[in-house]
Design a protein around this motif. Structure first.
Motif: not given
Length: 278
Positions: A121-133
């Motif tokens: 959950k923490l990783y999703s909150a931090i990295a969500y905007s920085g990861v692209s398909e």
């Protein structure tokens, strides 16, 4: 007066022992020499790597608290249930399989699962905007540069030993010449592409002419696989591992984002190194 003096001396002694055992303080959270040595043993890493891992974990825990991220007991149970179902086991059988393979009790497993879900959950909150398909070109390039890692055996020839008596099955594993009428066996060829990923991983980790650990058979008994032959490696096509590659690229991107994030966090954190592990 004598009692007061003893009490003060005892308190000072205990305080000195506690401080003496602290190696790092991360924003008020202590990491002890014992913690570092334990991490070195568990993860088979050196003192610096263990210290870095524990500092990162401390920063993660503080972020989880500050962001008020939580995981319910229901979420933990659902994760365990899904994993058990993938392995065709009941939850109680899965608990036993984990205890046999790693020594973790059901409560310790639940705590590990909770830590995993909190981190996710923490990783999703931090990295969500920085990861692209990843693009198709990126997928193809990744496949070409990691082609060897996607090769796997085409199958396994095994002897499957089964028994309702776990102790006797373990005796068979320890002593292949042991015989008991309570143990049945049958020979099978197991194509890699037709067995579960968990079973494939178990068999791949087992050496030729060796037994796997005893695991629940899903019928109230136990089973162990004796590896008679590992059939030749099979080259995998891109289409069959496309989703796996997408997940791997995404995971690498996420770890890069997280690594950068926690590096900045560590740089700005109140971090006090007291002593190194000797």
């Amino acid at each position: 007066m004598y009692k007061i003096f003893l009490t003060i001396m005892l308190a000072l002694t205990l305080s000195a022992e506690i401080v003496d055992g602290i190696a790092v303080i991360v924003k008020g959270s202590a990491i002890t020499l014992y913690d570092i040595k334990k991490e070195m043993q568990l993860s088979k890493i050196d003192a610096k790597s263990a210290t870095d891992a524990l500092i990162r974990k401390a920063l993660e825990n503080q972020e989880i608290d500050e962001r008020k991220i939580s995981v319910s007991s229901g979420e933990v149970y659902d994760d365990i249930k899904k994993t058990a179902e993938r392995n065709k086991l009941s939850v109680s059988e899965f608990y036993e399989a984990v205890r046999n393979s790693s020594g973790l009790t059901s409560e310790e497993l639940k705590e590990k699962i909770k830590e995993k879900l909190l981190s996710q959950k923490l990783y999703s909150a931090i990295a969500y905007s920085g990861v692209s398909e990843p693009t198709e070109d990126e997928i193809e390039a990744y496949f070409k540069s990691h082609k060897d890692s996607f090769a796997h055996p085409s199958g396994f020839k095994v002897l499957i030993y089964q028994s309702t008596n776990k102790q006797k099955l373990q005796e068979k594993i320890d002593n292949p010449m042991f015989y008991s009428p309570d143990i049945s066996s049958n020979e099978q060829s197991l194509p890699y592409d037709r067995i579960s990923p968990e079973l494939a991983s178990l068999l791949e980790r087992t050496s030729l002419n060796s037994f796997t650990a005893a695991v629940p058979d899903g019928k109230g008994g136990y089973m162990s696989f004796y590896i008679k032959e590992i059939e030749s490696a099979k080259e995998t096509g891109l289409d069959s591992v496309r989703n796996q590659i997408v997940n791997m690229i995404t995971a690498e991107q996420r770890e890069q984002v997280l690594g950068d994030y926690f590096a900045r966090l560590r740089h700005n954190a109140e971090l006090k190194m007291i002593r190194n592990v000797k």
